[in-house]
Write a protein that holds these residues in place. Sequence first.
Motif, PDB file in Angstrom:
ATOM      1  N   ASP A   4       0.832  -1.204   0.000  1.00  0.00           N
ATOM      2  CA  ASP A   4       0.000   0.000   0.000  1.00  0.00           C
ATOM      3  C   ASP A   4       0.868   1.256   0.000  1.00  0.00           C
ATOM      4  O   ASP A   4       0.586   2.221  -0.719  1.00  0.00           O
ATOM      5  CB  ASP A   4      -0.920   0.017   1.225  1.00  0.00           C
ATOM      6  N   ALA A   5       1.923   1.254   0.786  1.00  0.00           N
ATOM      7  CA  ALA A   5       2.826   2.407   0.853  1.00  0.00           C
ATOM      8  C   ALA A   5       3.523   2.610  -0.481  1.00  0.00           C
ATOM      9  O   ALA A   5       3.669   3.736  -0.958  1.00  0.00           O
ATOM     10  CB  ALA A   5       3.847   2.217   1.961  1.00  0.00           C
ATOM     11  N   LYS A   6       3.911   1.488  -1.123  1.00  0.00           N
ATOM     12  CA  LYS A   6       4.579   1.574  -2.423  1.00  0.00           C
ATOM     13  C   LYS A   6       3.634   2.148  -3.464  1.00  0.00           C
ATOM     14  O   LYS A   6       4.009   2.974  -4.280  1.00  0.00           O
ATOM     15  CB  LYS A   6       5.086   0.199  -2.843  1.00  0.00           C
ATOM     16  N   MET A   9       3.166   5.877  -2.925  1.00  0.00           N
ATOM     17  CA  MET A   9       4.352   6.642  -3.306  1.00  0.00           C
ATOM     18  C   MET A   9       4.482   6.772  -4.824  1.00  0.00           C
ATOM     19  O   MET A   9       5.172   7.660  -5.306  1.00  0.00           O
ATOM     20  CB  MET A   9       5.628   5.997  -2.741  1.00  0.00           C
TER      21      MET A   9
END
Length: 105
Positions: A4-6, A9
């Motif tokens: 999710d963070a990737k 970003m």
Amino acid sequence: MAADAKRIMETPLAKLALGIVQTCVAGLLISICTGIYNKLDGILTSINTINKDIALIQSDLRQQSSATSTLRFDVDALKKTTYQLEIRVEQMEREQGGSRGRKEG
């Protein structure tokens, strides 16, 4: 969670925000480095001024030492002259005292 963070970003808005943050951090670092450079430049200027003052003081000291040496020589010459004059005065006093004694006797 990492996925999710990737994914977040990789969005254009996140990339734009990251670019803005990087630019701000780079500007802050440049500002800090410029401030440090200016402080160091001021310190270097002060050191150079102090070195010039020390050189002037050393020059004055050499001149003062030379003048003192000349004065010592002059004082010694005056002492010698004074001593010679004292001897002459004593001789004259003895001669006057001796001639008075002859006239009186």
